[in-house]
Design an enzyme around this catalytic site. Sequence first.
Site, PDB file in Angstrom:
ATOM      1  N   CYS A 113      -1.126   8.379 -20.230  1.00 19.71           N
ATOM      2  CA  CYS A 113       0.340   8.213 -20.259  1.00 19.71           C
ATOM      3  C   CYS A 113       0.857   7.726 -21.609  1.00 19.71           C
ATOM      4  O   CYS A 113       2.036   7.886 -21.916  1.00 19.71           O
ATOM      5  CB  CYS A 113       0.785   7.259 -19.160  1.00 19.71           C
ATOM      6  N   HIS A 250       8.016   4.701 -21.018  1.00 24.24           N
ATOM      7  CA  HIS A 250       7.240   5.598 -20.166  1.00 24.24           C
ATOM      8  C   HIS A 250       7.832   5.542 -18.758  1.00 24.24           C
ATOM      9  O   HIS A 250       8.097   4.455 -18.230  1.00 24.24           O
ATOM     10  CB  HIS A 250       5.774   5.162 -20.160  1.00 24.24           C
ATOM     11  N   ASN A 280       6.351  10.532 -12.529  1.00 23.06           N
ATOM     12  CA  ASN A 280       5.510  10.178 -13.675  1.00 23.06           C
ATOM     13  C   ASN A 280       4.842  11.448 -14.211  1.00 23.06           C
ATOM     14  O   ASN A 280       3.968  12.016 -13.558  1.00 23.06           O
ATOM     15  CB  ASN A 280       4.459   9.150 -13.226  1.00 23.06           C
TER      16      ASN A 280
HETATM   17  O1  UT7 Z   1       1.487   5.983 -15.665  1.00 27.75           O
HETATM   18  C1  UT7 Z   1       0.408   5.118 -15.664  1.00 27.75           C
HETATM   19  C2  UT7 Z   1       0.801   3.820 -15.172  1.00 27.75           C
HETATM   20  N1  UT7 Z   1       0.864   3.815 -13.731  1.00 27.75           N
HETATM   21  C3  UT7 Z   1       1.715   3.044 -13.172  1.00 27.75           C
HETATM   22  O2  UT7 Z   1       2.531   2.441 -13.825  1.00 27.75           O
HETATM   23  C4  UT7 Z   1       1.643   2.821 -11.671  1.00 27.75           C
HETATM   24  C5  UT7 Z   1       1.670   1.357 -11.423  1.00 27.75           C
HETATM   25  N2  UT7 Z   1       1.741   1.000 -10.017  1.00 27.75           N
HETATM   26  C6  UT7 Z   1       2.819   1.219  -9.250  1.00 27.75           C
HETATM   27  O3  UT7 Z   1       3.775   1.815  -9.704  1.00 27.75           O
HETATM   28  C7  UT7 Z   1       2.844   0.659  -7.859  1.00 27.75           C
HETATM   29  O4  UT7 Z   1       1.753  -0.227  -7.687  1.00 27.75           O
HETATM   30  C8  UT7 Z   1       2.795   1.741  -6.756  1.00 27.75           C
HETATM   31  C9  UT7 Z   1       4.095   2.505  -6.741  1.00 27.75           C
HETATM   32  C10 UT7 Z   1       1.635   2.683  -6.999  1.00 27.75           C
HETATM   33  C11 UT7 Z   1       2.641   1.095  -5.390  1.00 27.75           C
HETATM   34  O5  UT7 Z   1       3.671   0.130  -5.165  1.00 27.75           O
HETATM   35  P1  UT7 Z   1       3.296  -1.310  -4.649  1.00 27.75           P
HETATM   36  O6  UT7 Z   1       4.563  -2.021  -4.427  1.00 27.75           O
HETATM   37  O7  UT7 Z   1       2.305  -1.911  -5.609  1.00 27.75           O
HETATM   38  O8  UT7 Z   1       2.667  -0.994  -3.250  1.00 27.75           O
HETATM   39  P2  UT7 Z   1       1.201  -1.321  -2.702  1.00 27.75           P
HETATM   40  O9  UT7 Z   1       0.173  -0.524  -3.399  1.00 27.75           O
HETATM   41  O10 UT7 Z   1       1.056  -2.803  -2.662  1.00 27.75           O
HETATM   42  O11 UT7 Z   1       1.323  -0.770  -1.217  1.00 27.75           O
HETATM   43  C12 UT7 Z   1       2.205  -1.345  -0.260  1.00 27.75           C
HETATM   44  C13 UT7 Z   1       2.046  -0.612   1.078  1.00 27.75           C
HETATM   45  C14 UT7 Z   1       0.589  -0.464   1.490  1.00 27.75           C
HETATM   46  O12 UT7 Z   1       0.512  -0.678   2.884  1.00 27.75           O
HETATM   47  P3  UT7 Z   1      -0.039  -2.075   3.463  1.00 27.75           P
HETATM   48  O13 UT7 Z   1      -1.424  -2.202   2.908  1.00 27.75           O
HETATM   49  O14 UT7 Z   1       0.891  -3.105   2.909  1.00 27.75           O
HETATM   50  O15 UT7 Z   1       0.036  -1.875   4.925  1.00 27.75           O
HETATM   51  C15 UT7 Z   1       0.292   0.975   1.186  1.00 27.75           C
HETATM   52  O16 UT7 Z   1      -0.706   1.528   2.032  1.00 27.75           O
HETATM   53  O17 UT7 Z   1       2.573   0.716   0.965  1.00 27.75           O
HETATM   54  C16 UT7 Z   1       1.612   1.634   1.471  1.00 27.75           C
HETATM   55  N3  UT7 Z   1       1.765   2.903   0.761  1.00 27.75           N
HETATM   56  C17 UT7 Z   1       2.631   3.859   1.122  1.00 27.75           C
HETATM   57  N4  UT7 Z   1       3.501   3.942   2.151  1.00 27.75           N
HETATM   58  C18 UT7 Z   1       4.253   5.051   2.246  1.00 27.75           C
HETATM   59  C19 UT7 Z   1       1.120   3.329  -0.355  1.00 27.75           C
HETATM   60  N5  UT7 Z   1       1.553   4.538  -0.708  1.00 27.75           N
HETATM   61  C20 UT7 Z   1       2.485   4.899   0.192  1.00 27.75           C
HETATM   62  C21 UT7 Z   1       3.288   6.046   0.353  1.00 27.75           C
HETATM   63  N6  UT7 Z   1       4.167   6.071   1.381  1.00 27.75           N
HETATM   64  N7  UT7 Z   1       3.261   7.084  -0.506  1.00 27.75           N
END
Ligand code: UT7
Length: 323
Positions: A113, A250, A280
């Site tokens: 990225c 980004h 992204n």
């Molecule tokens: O470009 C390179 C750099 N990359 C990035 O910048 C990505 C960085 N990370 C992020 O943007 C975020 O961490 C994410 C968008 C990937 C995830 O957001 P988050 O607020 O960190 O969520 P999380 O991973 O803590 O997940 C929260 C909940 C989980 O369920 P439980 O364990 O709390 O029951 C996930 O299983 O959301 C669930 N979940 C989803 N639910 C619905 C994960 N993906 C999805 C989905 N739809 N697509």
Amino acid sequence: MIRSVVKGIGAAKPARVVKNADLEGIVETSDEWIVQRTGIRQRYIAGEGETTASLGEAAARAALDNAGLTPDDIDLIILATSTPDNTFPASAVDIQARLGMTHGFAFDMQAVCSGFVYAVTTADLYIRGGMAKRVLVIGAETFSRILDWNDRTTCVLFGDGAGALILEASEGRGLTSDRGVLTANLRSDGSHKEKLYVDGGPSSTQTVGHLRMEGREVFKHAVGMITDVIEASFSEAGITAEDIDWFVPHQANKRIIDASAKKLHLAEEKVVITVDQHGNTSAASVPLALATAVADGRIKQGDLVLLEAMGGGFTWGAVLLRW
Ligand code: UT7
């Protein structure tokens, strides 16, 4: 002194738009979750015949038109991508051939990225070193082709697209009032390589592999790394956040962008956000955002623009330039 000044910009997106709601039938997700957690509303997904090289070529042609130049005027093409059409040759040479360019040289740059920020920095060094007068810098990706479409934690986040920028050697006075690239700061830390990677490759699995990400871990590091490298750019240039006209980060997650801008005291109205439109797109995200803000008249000649990216590796960096 020689400065690398922007001559033109262009962008290209695949024909097919995929809205968040369209993904509800593929994995267990919702428009509401995606918008709340990321700010993404839609992404473009490459179809048959659309590849990184074809999108890169389209963005390059748009940038050449915008600059009033032809491929004959370009000495070097740097393509930032992690999704080349083939393992080799570089997709940059494919784009070179597609443009009908038989002179100069072209190569790919791999910093995920952060690729576009790395490529602009490299182009600036070639120009200031006297090896190239005009460089075509492209960020182009087809991340849809390396996604695991059964993994809801990653497949909803990424999209395809391309953006291109032309930099040209120009005489500057060595002041921050000069047009062109003013500072560039790059970083990487390979000890984080397992937090965001592709689980395949020619020398390991002999397959292309799929993207794997510990999203929460990436998020945890992102804001600190981004703000550190930007603060280094500010002190190198002797400026503060108030001097910045446009922050073009980004486009991975609106929450990361908002948190970084807040920590840096960058006013909300100076932040260019396009992640809602294309998700992204890795190395294509910064030039896509730039192209949008130039096309709609926000970024104008003379504006101080701050580019930033962070991604797999980890790699991260910031470029400060006067448009
Ligand atoms: O470009 C390179 C750099 N990359 C990035 O910048 C990505 C960085 N990370 C992020 O943007 C975020 O961490 C994410 C968008 C990937 C995830 O957001 P988050 O607020 O960190 O969520 P999380 O991973 O803590 O997940 C929260 C909940 C989980 O369920 P439980 O364990 O709390 O029951 C996930 O299983 O959301 C669930 N979940 C989803 N639910 C619905 C994960 N993906 C999805 C989905 N739809 N697509």
